[in-house]
Design a protein around this motif. Structure first.
Motif, PDB file in Angstrom:
ATOM      1  N   ILE A   1       7.160   8.832 -11.604  1.00  0.00           N
ATOM      2  CA  ILE A   1       6.640   8.743 -10.240  1.00  0.00           C
ATOM      3  C   ILE A   1       7.703   8.094  -9.364  1.00  0.00           C
ATOM      4  O   ILE A   1       8.246   7.045  -9.705  1.00  0.00           O
ATOM      5  CB  ILE A   1       5.364   7.887 -10.159  1.00  0.00           C
ATOM      6  N   ALA A   2       7.984   8.716  -8.227  1.00  0.00           N
ATOM      7  CA  ALA A   2       8.840   8.128  -7.198  1.00  0.00           C
ATOM      8  C   ALA A   2       8.073   8.232  -5.887  1.00  0.00           C
ATOM      9  O   ALA A   2       7.546   9.291  -5.551  1.00  0.00           O
ATOM     10  CB  ALA A   2      10.165   8.861  -7.099  1.00  0.00           C
ATOM     11  N   SER A   3       7.998   7.108  -5.146  1.00  0.00           N
ATOM     12  CA  SER A   3       7.068   7.059  -4.032  1.00  0.00           C
ATOM     13  C   SER A   3       7.590   6.223  -2.860  1.00  0.00           C
ATOM     14  O   SER A   3       7.452   5.004  -2.869  1.00  0.00           O
ATOM     15  CB  SER A   3       5.743   6.480  -4.540  1.00  0.00           C
ATOM     16  N   PRO A   4       8.165   6.851  -1.818  1.00  0.00           N
ATOM     17  CA  PRO A   4       8.495   6.121  -0.599  1.00  0.00           C
ATOM     18  C   PRO A   4       7.276   6.064   0.320  1.00  0.00           C
ATOM     19  O   PRO A   4       6.425   6.955   0.296  1.00  0.00           O
ATOM     20  CB  PRO A   4       9.609   6.965   0.022  1.00  0.00           C
ATOM     21  N   GLY A   5       7.174   4.995   1.131  1.00  0.00           N
ATOM     22  CA  GLY A   5       6.034   4.886   2.034  1.00  0.00           C
ATOM     23  C   GLY A   5       6.269   3.927   3.173  1.00  0.00           C
ATOM     24  O   GLY A   5       7.290   3.235   3.238  1.00  0.00           O
ATOM     25  N   ILE A   6       5.310   3.895   4.080  1.00  0.00           N
ATOM     26  CA  ILE A   6       5.303   2.981   5.225  1.00  0.00           C
ATOM     27  C   ILE A   6       3.906   2.400   5.344  1.00  0.00           C
ATOM     28  O   ILE A   6       2.947   2.958   4.803  1.00  0.00           O
ATOM     29  CB  ILE A   6       5.691   3.687   6.548  1.00  0.00           C
ATOM     30  N   GLY A   7       3.787   1.275   6.059  1.00  0.00           N
ATOM     31  CA  GLY A   7       2.458   0.715   6.199  1.00  0.00           C
ATOM     32  C   GLY A   7       2.377  -0.434   7.180  1.00  0.00           C
ATOM     33  O   GLY A   7       3.374  -0.854   7.779  1.00  0.00           O
ATOM     34  N   TRP A   8       1.165  -0.943   7.316  1.00  0.00           N
ATOM     35  CA  TRP A   8       0.832  -2.085   8.158  1.00  0.00           C
ATOM     36  C   TRP A   8       0.031  -3.052   7.298  1.00  0.00           C
ATOM     37  O   TRP A   8      -0.915  -2.637   6.611  1.00  0.00           O
ATOM     38  CB  TRP A   8       0.000  -1.624   9.352  1.00  0.00           C
ATOM     39  N   ALA A   9       0.415  -4.322   7.324  1.00  0.00           N
ATOM     40  CA  ALA A   9      -0.300  -5.318   6.523  1.00  0.00           C
ATOM     41  C   ALA A   9      -0.539  -6.578   7.344  1.00  0.00           C
ATOM     42  O   ALA A   9       0.338  -7.023   8.088  1.00  0.00           O
ATOM     43  CB  ALA A   9       0.491  -5.667   5.268  1.00  0.00           C
ATOM     44  N   SER A  10      -1.729  -7.145   7.189  1.00  0.00           N
ATOM     45  CA  SER A  10      -2.057  -8.436   7.793  1.00  0.00           C
ATOM     46  C   SER A  10      -2.340  -9.411   6.655  1.00  0.00           C
ATOM     47  O   SER A  10      -2.077  -9.107   5.498  1.00  0.00           O
ATOM     48  CB  SER A  10      -3.283  -8.289   8.704  1.00  0.00           C
ATOM     49  N   ASN A  11      -2.915 -10.547   6.962  1.00  0.00           N
ATOM     50  CA  ASN A  11      -3.263 -11.502   5.908  1.00  0.00           C
ATOM     51  C   ASN A  11      -4.331 -10.966   4.966  1.00  0.00           C
ATOM     52  O   ASN A  11      -4.425 -11.398   3.822  1.00  0.00           O
ATOM     53  CB  ASN A  11      -3.716 -12.828   6.513  1.00  0.00           C
ATOM     54  N   SER A  12      -5.157 -10.037   5.441  1.00  0.00           N
ATOM     55  CA  SER A  12      -6.249  -9.524   4.612  1.00  0.00           C
ATOM     56  C   SER A  12      -6.176  -8.029   4.328  1.00  0.00           C
ATOM     57  O   SER A  12      -6.675  -7.580   3.304  1.00  0.00           O
ATOM     58  CB  SER A  12      -7.596  -9.806   5.281  1.00  0.00           C
ATOM     59  N   TRP A  13      -5.600  -7.244   5.214  1.00  0.00           N
ATOM     60  CA  TRP A  13      -5.646  -5.789   5.097  1.00  0.00           C
ATOM     61  C   TRP A  13      -4.259  -5.193   4.932  1.00  0.00           C
ATOM     62  O   TRP A  13      -3.285  -5.708   5.472  1.00  0.00           O
ATOM     63  CB  TRP A  13      -6.336  -5.172   6.314  1.00  0.00           C
ATOM     64  N   ASP A  14      -4.195  -4.091   4.208  1.00  0.00           N
ATOM     65  CA  ASP A  14      -2.957  -3.340   4.000  1.00  0.00           C
ATOM     66  C   ASP A  14      -3.306  -1.863   4.080  1.00  0.00           C
ATOM     67  O   ASP A  14      -4.109  -1.364   3.283  1.00  0.00           O
ATOM     68  CB  ASP A  14      -2.356  -3.684   2.631  1.00  0.00           C
ATOM     69  N   ILE A  15      -2.731  -1.176   5.060  1.00  0.00           N
ATOM     70  CA  ILE A  15      -2.958   0.255   5.233  1.00  0.00           C
ATOM     71  C   ILE A  15      -1.604   0.935   5.117  1.00  0.00           C
ATOM     72  O   ILE A  15      -0.699   0.643   5.900  1.00  0.00           O
ATOM     73  CB  ILE A  15      -3.617   0.561   6.595  1.00  0.00           C
ATOM     74  N   GLY A  16      -1.458   1.810   4.139  1.00  0.00           N
ATOM     75  CA  GLY A  16      -0.166   2.438   3.906  1.00  0.00           C
ATOM     76  C   GLY A  16      -0.274   3.927   3.651  1.00  0.00           C
ATOM     77  O   GLY A  16      -1.278   4.412   3.122  1.00  0.00           O
ATOM     78  N   ALA A  17       0.777   4.649   4.036  1.00  0.00           N
ATOM     79  CA  ALA A  17       0.887   6.080   3.781  1.00  0.00           C
ATOM     80  C   ALA A  17       2.155   6.312   2.970  1.00  0.00           C
ATOM     81  O   ALA A  17       3.148   5.608   3.144  1.00  0.00           O
ATOM     82  CB  ALA A  17       0.938   6.856   5.088  1.00  0.00           C
ATOM     83  N   ARG A  18       2.105   7.305   2.072  1.00  0.00           N
ATOM     84  CA  ARG A  18       3.263   7.558   1.231  1.00  0.00           C
ATOM     85  C   ARG A  18       3.262   8.997   0.735  1.00  0.00           C
ATOM     86  O   ARG A  18       2.235   9.673   0.766  1.00  0.00           O
ATOM     87  CB  ARG A  18       3.266   6.628   0.028  1.00  0.00           C
ATOM     88  N   TYR A  19       4.434   9.416   0.280  1.00  0.00           N
ATOM     89  CA  TYR A  19       4.561  10.640  -0.496  1.00  0.00           C
ATOM     90  C   TYR A  19       4.816  10.211  -1.932  1.00  0.00           C
ATOM     91  O   TYR A  19       5.621   9.311  -2.179  1.00  0.00           O
ATOM     92  CB  TYR A  19       5.715  11.522  -0.011  1.00  0.00           C
ATOM     93  N   GLU A  20       4.137  10.822  -2.870  1.00  0.00           N
ATOM     94  CA  GLU A  20       4.315  10.461  -4.272  1.00  0.00           C
ATOM     95  C   GLU A  20       4.702  11.719  -5.056  1.00  0.00           C
ATOM     96  O   GLU A  20       3.985  12.717  -5.011  1.00  0.00           O
ATOM     97  CB  GLU A  20       3.002   9.882  -4.820  1.00  0.00           C
TER      98      GLU A  20
END
Length: 177
Positions: A136-155
């Motif tokens: 598996i190779a997986s680049p991605g981007i995202g947004w994270a706070s102290n409680s939440w993490d929302i990310g998008a990626r291609y795997e």
């Protein structure tokens, strides 16, 4: 997507991560030496060969994160993905579901407050009879706070002359350990 193109995308993601690691970013999202755990739900859109047998996947993952500095963290992610089989032609018979257990290590580099780029690499263990183990190779981007993490990626899953991929969206709740 060809293997050559995927290799270029992965190389670009690692290069971007290396550049961001070397720059001075004031994102205080990842305290140094801090451990975090995130529990997430994954929506997965199959692409390539996998799209021939499935239109949709759903998963659950846990991600352990260790802060190396204020803008860089190491990650370890595992869980379970299920790709639901779609109908074979007009036969009212479905392809079998495909289950995968991913085990990935990676890096997250925060490029501004709460915004990160990341890359993970590891193995995907297919759970069906005579299932294969895929790289598996997986680049991605995202947004994270102290409680939440929302990310998008291609795997990308590769090996045994049967490569396939997925576009994933992960929504996770995280907390300090």
């Amino acid at each position: 997507m060809t293997m050559k193109k995927m290799t270029k995308i992965i190389a670009a993601a690692f290069t971007a991560a290396a550049l961001f690691i070397g720059t001075n970013v004031n994102a205080q999202t990842t305290p140094k030496s801090a451990w975090r755990l995130g529990i997430g739900v994954e929506g997965l859109a199959p692409v390539g060969n996998l799209h021939n047998a499935s239109n949709f996947g759903l998963g659950g993952t846990a991600r352990l994160q260790y802060g190396l500095g204020s803008n860089v963290a190491l990650t370890l992610t595992s869980g379970y993905y299920n790709f639901f089989g779609k109908e074979i032609g007009n036969t009212s018979v479905n392809y079998p579901d495909l289950g995968i257990v991913p085990v990935k290590a990676g890096i997250k580099a925060f490029v501004s407050n709460n915004i990160y780029v990341g890359a993970e690499i590891g193995a995907g263990f297919e759970t069906r009879d005579n299932g294969n183990t895929k790289l598996i190779a997986s680049p991605g981007i995202g947004w994270a706070s102290n409680s939440w993490d929302i990310g998008a990626r291609y795997e990308n899953f590769s090996g045994q002359n049967n490569n396939y991929g997925t576009i994933g969206l992960r929504v996770a709740y995280g907390f300090a350990l």
